[in-house]
Design an enzyme around this catalytic site. Structure first.
Site, PDB file in Angstrom:
ATOM      1  N   GLY A   1      -4.143   2.127 -12.759  1.00  0.00           N
ATOM      2  CA  GLY A   1      -4.564   1.194 -13.803  1.00  0.00           C
ATOM      3  C   GLY A   1      -3.426   0.335 -14.318  1.00  0.00           C
ATOM      4  O   GLY A   1      -2.391   0.185 -13.644  1.00  0.00           O
ATOM      5  N   ASP A   2      -3.619  -0.215 -15.515  1.00  0.00           N
ATOM      6  CA  ASP A   2      -2.622  -1.099 -16.100  1.00  0.00           C
ATOM      7  C   ASP A   2      -1.309  -0.367 -16.366  1.00  0.00           C
ATOM      8  O   ASP A   2      -0.238  -0.965 -16.326  1.00  0.00           O
ATOM      9  CB  ASP A   2      -3.162  -1.706 -17.395  1.00  0.00           C
ATOM     10  CG  ASP A   2      -4.304  -2.675 -17.132  1.00  0.00           C
ATOM     11  OD1 ASP A   2      -4.289  -3.324 -16.070  1.00  0.00           O
ATOM     12  OD2 ASP A   2      -5.216  -2.768 -17.962  1.00  0.00           O
TER      13      ASP A   2
ATOM     14  N   GLY B   1      -7.978   2.282 -12.343  1.00  0.00           N
ATOM     15  CA  GLY B   1      -7.609   2.745 -13.677  1.00  0.00           C
ATOM     16  C   GLY B   1      -8.762   2.660 -14.649  1.00  0.00           C
ATOM     17  O   GLY B   1      -9.917   2.628 -14.233  1.00  0.00           O
TER      18      GLY B   1
ATOM     19  N   GLU C   1       0.803   1.014 -23.755  1.00  0.00           N
ATOM     20  CA  GLU C   1       1.817   1.980 -24.183  1.00  0.00           C
ATOM     21  C   GLU C   1       2.108   1.746 -25.655  1.00  0.00           C
ATOM     22  O   GLU C   1       2.180   0.595 -26.099  1.00  0.00           O
ATOM     23  CB  GLU C   1       3.125   1.777 -23.401  1.00  0.00           C
ATOM     24  CG  GLU C   1       3.079   2.214 -21.963  1.00  0.00           C
ATOM     25  CD  GLU C   1       3.145   3.726 -21.780  1.00  0.00           C
ATOM     26  OE1 GLU C   1       3.647   4.423 -22.682  1.00  0.00           O
ATOM     27  OE2 GLU C   1       2.685   4.199 -20.730  1.00  0.00           O
TER      28      GLU C   1
HETATM   29  C1  LIG Z   1     -18.485  -4.368 -30.273  1.00  0.00           C
HETATM   30  C2  LIG Z   1     -17.869  -4.694 -28.967  1.00  0.00           C
HETATM   31  C3  LIG Z   1     -16.369  -4.482 -28.947  1.00  0.00           C
HETATM   32  C4  LIG Z   1     -15.755  -5.121 -27.728  1.00  0.00           C
HETATM   33  C5  LIG Z   1     -14.274  -5.171 -27.843  1.00  0.00           C
HETATM   34  C6  LIG Z   1     -13.684  -5.914 -26.685  1.00  0.00           C
HETATM   35  C7  LIG Z   1     -12.207  -5.807 -26.689  1.00  0.00           C
HETATM   36  C8  LIG Z   1     -11.606  -6.201 -25.378  1.00  0.00           C
HETATM   37  C9  LIG Z   1     -10.381  -5.419 -25.123  1.00  0.00           C
HETATM   38  C10 LIG Z   1      -9.623  -6.008 -24.000  1.00  0.00           C
HETATM   39  C11 LIG Z   1      -8.268  -5.375 -23.903  1.00  0.00           C
HETATM   40  C12 LIG Z   1      -7.522  -6.004 -22.781  1.00  0.00           C
HETATM   41  C13 LIG Z   1      -6.068  -5.712 -22.838  1.00  0.00           C
HETATM   42  C14 LIG Z   1      -5.712  -4.637 -21.865  1.00  0.00           C
HETATM   43  C15 LIG Z   1      -4.936  -3.647 -22.222  1.00  0.00           C
HETATM   44  C16 LIG Z   1      -4.572  -2.553 -21.267  1.00  0.00           C
HETATM   45  O1  LIG Z   1      -3.266  -2.773 -20.855  1.00  0.00           O
HETATM   46  C17 LIG Z   1      -4.660  -1.219 -21.961  1.00  0.00           C
HETATM   47  C18 LIG Z   1      -4.309  -0.077 -21.043  1.00  0.00           C
HETATM   48  O2  LIG Z   1      -5.263   0.058 -20.043  1.00  0.00           O
HETATM   49  P1  LIG Z   1      -5.274   1.302 -18.988  1.00  0.00           P
HETATM   50  O3  LIG Z   1      -5.629   2.528 -19.741  1.00  0.00           O
HETATM   51  O4  LIG Z   1      -3.891   1.449 -18.381  1.00  0.00           O
HETATM   52  O5  LIG Z   1      -6.275   0.924 -17.947  1.00  0.00           O
HETATM   53  N1  LIG Z   1      -6.000  -1.063 -22.443  1.00  0.00           N
HETATM   54  C19 LIG Z   1      -6.266  -1.004 -23.753  1.00  0.00           C
HETATM   55  C20 LIG Z   1      -7.699  -0.945 -24.128  1.00  0.00           C
HETATM   56  O6  LIG Z   1      -5.420  -1.002 -24.619  1.00  0.00           O
HETATM   57  N1  LIG Z   2       1.434  11.930 -11.545  1.00  0.00           N
HETATM   58  C1  LIG Z   2       1.339  11.516 -12.820  1.00  0.00           C
HETATM   59  N2  LIG Z   2       1.184  12.390 -13.830  1.00  0.00           N
HETATM   60  C2  LIG Z   2       1.075  11.969 -15.102  1.00  0.00           C
HETATM   61  N3  LIG Z   2       1.089  10.678 -15.472  1.00  0.00           N
HETATM   62  C3  LIG Z   2       1.232   9.765 -14.501  1.00  0.00           C
HETATM   63  C4  LIG Z   2       1.365  10.128 -13.137  1.00  0.00           C
HETATM   64  N4  LIG Z   2       1.488   9.002 -12.393  1.00  0.00           N
HETATM   65  C5  LIG Z   2       1.444   7.977 -13.267  1.00  0.00           C
HETATM   66  N5  LIG Z   2       1.295   8.416 -14.530  1.00  0.00           N
HETATM   67  C6  LIG Z   2       1.160   7.650 -15.789  1.00  0.00           C
HETATM   68  O1  LIG Z   2      -0.197   7.652 -16.178  1.00  0.00           O
HETATM   69  C7  LIG Z   2      -0.455   6.545 -17.006  1.00  0.00           C
HETATM   70  C8  LIG Z   2      -1.874   6.031 -16.862  1.00  0.00           C
HETATM   71  O2  LIG Z   2      -2.106   5.642 -15.548  1.00  0.00           O
HETATM   72  P1  LIG Z   2      -3.042   4.448 -15.064  1.00  0.00           P
HETATM   73  O3  LIG Z   2      -2.996   4.480 -13.580  1.00  0.00           O
HETATM   74  O4  LIG Z   2      -2.676   3.204 -15.713  1.00  0.00           O
HETATM   75  O5  LIG Z   2      -4.500   4.901 -15.494  1.00  0.00           O
HETATM   76  P2  LIG Z   2      -5.414   4.508 -16.741  1.00  0.00           P
HETATM   77  O6  LIG Z   2      -5.869   3.116 -16.503  1.00  0.00           O
HETATM   78  O7  LIG Z   2      -6.534   5.480 -16.686  1.00  0.00           O
HETATM   79  O8  LIG Z   2      -4.588   4.621 -17.983  1.00  0.00           O
HETATM   80  C9  LIG Z   2       0.557   5.495 -16.598  1.00  0.00           C
HETATM   81  O9  LIG Z   2       1.191   5.014 -17.741  1.00  0.00           O
HETATM   82  C10 LIG Z   2       1.523   6.203 -15.661  1.00  0.00           C
HETATM   83  O10 LIG Z   2       2.855   6.015 -16.092  1.00  0.00           O
END
Ligand SMILES: CCCCCCCCCCCCC/C=C/[C@@H](O)[C@H](COP(=O)(O)O)NC(C)=O
Ligand SMILES: Nc1ncnc2c1ncn2[C@@H]1O[C@H](COP(=O)(O)OP(=O)(O)O)[C@@H](O)[C@H]1O
Ligand SMILES: [Ca+2]
Length: 594
Positions: free
Chosen positions: A191-192, A234, A547
């Site tokens: 993911g992100d 992700g 983060e």
């Molecule tokens: C009532 C309806 C409410 C709708 C709210 C819509 C909000 C849209 C949110 C968009 C967020 C985009 C920015 C992305 C951030 C990602 O880097 C981060 C981490 O994503 P990951 O867990 O690594 O996939 N996700 C969040 C939600 O903080």
């Molecule tokens: N093997 C691992 N164990 C624990 N955490 C990890 C591992 N590999 C990557 N990560 C961490 O897990 C976090 C979430 O991962 P990501 O692939 O972005 O999934 P999600 O979108 O569900 O958050 C990342 O910030 C990454 O640094």
């Protein structure tokens, strides 16, 4: 200078239909013969979208020759299917099996097509370093890679070195420290958060090699040569969605295979003279920070944790006092409310390439460009806004994701050297809900009296006098942040083991996880009491691409086109009529080097 296109023409058979096949002008096309003129259809594939040419009748998955007649060849190429709601098209692997009148002709076709590929597509990757996060999203990353991505890489003749991560920050540290000679790109399956690891690795390594200090907030960072690819697996997959238009592993794998290249703006976030992190999608305080802090406690829920936490945080109804300062871009030139949309080949972004990088006359390669300076001090005045905010956030791109298909700032550009700063002032709960809800509809989320949006080069945040947040320890304590979760680049770079152990606690499994859930219950109550009570800390936390930052007073600066992805931006899809009118600004083939 473009070399002259390879040309060849003959009749071939596709099934039991005779076709006229033509390779010319860097396109391979076939037209059914023996058909009345009126119904004649031509299929035309640009050479740049040919994935592979193989002798015989070949299948992939599993890859095998089904029939090896000496007169057949199989063409694999990119095929598009439409999607709805402003998304980009889905890509899949097209396959056509041709029979030639003779073996000689078959050999000629295969040779000519391969020569065309070699000459016309010199920047395709040959060797990739792939990082798989087995715990991201729905925990399907390994399966996604092995069942759908690896066969495509193999078909295209790409060799890959795969690392399944065992701890957080392993991918970043690998890129920072290990020998990367021979790799044409780094790929994350996750993911992100995983993308962010690659981003930090690639930027950090490039600056190390160039002798530039990342901690200096005014340093001009060196653009990175090594391309980054994202196979989405992700929770939010925002970076993939916003740069490709869909979050689909096959589409992304095909963009990697054909060597697409999309530059991307990156925001550096500093606390005084310390680099906190880099961000591409969201540096957000208030609502977005609280949602992230809350969601970390519910990681076991998978992607649903954001919805659940979003509801909880919304109900807490918090707002935060502070001062936001920003360095605006001339709103006559570009504006987050101009209703345009950054699409594949965006003219605004390609014009920015010129503006961002003064190129010396003799150099034609983007990689040998000279850095142009976006001098912060000399370009305009800082604007200061003090107030009580529901949320404050900066995004370098639209940040569209499946949850919000038009994104946090629908008209933001991927590679224009600016970011959009959004200030949502305190308002009543219904007002804020309206604002949030508009992210999911076609209504303009900026057309509300308590919302401001500015296109900026830099921004900073501090507390109003008398509202200063206590020290960092308090911040960590009140939001229950551990050192590992903070992902401090410095500690992690030196003490990998430590950060790794803590990091993987985020992804508890089995027994450990159940224990985690019980723990979570207790922490959640404590946290929510804190969040909803006025007595608790007056501060939120910063969400930097998913983060939590260990600092509250930060300064951000946008570095235009600092990295490049294997992507091409969102392709205009006839199905997404809504934004088409505004596209005038964003047409024309992008990026001078391509
Ligand atoms: C009532 C309806 C409410 C709708 C709210 C819509 C909000 C849209 C949110 C968009 C967020 C985009 C920015 C992305 C951030 C990602 O880097 C981060 C981490 O994503 P990951 O867990 O690594 O996939 N996700 C969040 C939600 O903080
Ligand atoms: N093997 C691992 N164990 C624990 N955490 C990890 C591992 N590999 C990557 N990560 C961490 O897990 C976090 C979430 O991962 P990501 O692939 O972005 O999934 P999600 O979108 O569900 O958050 C990342 O910030 C990454 O640094
Ligand atoms: Ca931008």
């Amino acid at each position: 200078m473009e070399t002259e296109s390879v040309r060849m023409e003959s009749s071939v058979w596709l099934g039991n239909k005779r076709q006229r096949a033509l390779l010319s002008g860097w396109r391979f096309s076939w037209t059914e013969l023996d058909k009345k003129n009126r119904d004649k259809t031509t299929v035309s594939v640009p050479v740049s979208e040919v994935v592979a040419v193989q002798e015989g009748q070949v299948e992939i998955l599993p890859q095998k020759k089904v029939k090896d007649t000496e007169r057949d060849f199989t063409l694999f190429y990119v095929k598009r299917s439409k999607t709805s709601g402003g998304k980009g098209p889905l890509w899949s692997l097209g396959r056509s099996q041709f029979s030639c009148p003779s073996r000689d002709l078959r050999d000629q076709w295969v040779t000519q097509l391969r020569i065309a590929l070699k000459t016309h597509c010199p920047s395709r990757p040959h060797r990739l370093l792939v990082f798989i996060n087995p715990y991201g999203g729905k925990k399907k990353a390994q399966q996604i890679y092995h069942s759908t991505v690896a066969p495509l890489f193999e078909l295209a003749g790409i060799s890959s070195h795969v690392v399944v991560t065992e701890r957080a920050n392993q991918a970043r540290d690998h890129i920072l420290k290990k020998d990367l000679i021979g790799f044409d790109g780094v790929i994350c399956v996750g993911g992100d958060g995983m993308f962010s690891e690659l981003l930090h690795g690639v930027i950090g390594r490039t600056q190390q090699e160039a002798g530039i200090s990342e901690h200096d907030p005014s340093a001009m960072l060196q653009p990175c040569d090594l391309h980054i690819g994202i196979i989405p697996a992700g929770s939010t997959d925002c970076v993939c969605f916003a740069t490709v238009g869909v979050n689909d592993p096959v589409t992304s794998a095909l963009h990697i295979v054909i060597g697409d290249s999309q530059p991307l703006d990156v925001c550096s976030v500093h606390h005084r003279s310390t680099l906190a992190r880099y961000s591409v999608s969201l540096v957000g305080y208030g609502f977005y920070g609280d949602v992230l802090a809350e969601s970390e406690r519910h990681r076991w829920m998978g992607p649903l944790r954001y919805d659940y936490s979003g509801c909880l945080v919304y109900l807490c109804n918090r707002s935060y006092q502070g001062i936001v300062q920003y360095l605006p871009v001339d709103s006559q030139i570009t504006s987050p409310r101009d209703n345009s949309r950054c699409l594949s080949g965006c003219k605004v972004c390609s014009e920015s390439t010129e503006r961002l990088f003064h190129r010396s006359e003799s150099c034609s390669s983007l990689y040998s460009r000279q850095l142009g300076q976006y001098s912060i001090e000399s370009e305009g005045e800082w604007v200061s806004v003090e107030g009580r905010f529901r949320c404050v956030y900066l995004t370098c791109m639209s940040s569209s994701c499946p949850r919000s298909p038009k994104g946090l700032s629908p008209s933001a550009h991927l590679a224009d050297g600016t970011g959009d700063l959004i200030l949502v002032r305190n308002t009543n709960p219904l007002g804020f809900l309206t604002y949030l809800h508009r992210h999911t509809t076609t209504q303009d989320q900026f057309d509300l009296p308590f919302v401001e949006v500015h296109r900026v080069r830099a921004a900073r945040f501090c507390f109003s006098p008398g509202e200063e947040e206590d020290d960092e320890d308090h911040l960590k304590e009140s939001h229950n942040i551990t050192a590992g979760a903070l992902g401090d680049p410095e500690t992690a770079r030196e003490g990998d083991e430590e950060s790794g152990r803590l990091g993987s606690q985020q992804c508890l499994a089995g027994k450990q996880r159940d224990q985690g859930i019980k723990e979570d219950g207790r922490k959640k109550r404590d946290y929510l009491c804190g969040l909803c009570s006025n007595k608790q800390s007056a501060a939120s936390v910063w969400n930097c691409d998913g983060e939590i930052l260990p600092y509250n007073e930060i300064s951000c600066r946008v570095h235009g086109q600092l990295v490049r992805l294997f992507a091409r931006g969102i392709e205009d899809d006839a199905g997404s009529g809504k934004y088409r009118e505004g596209n005038r600004n964003c047409k024309g083939r992008c990026f001078l080097h391509s």
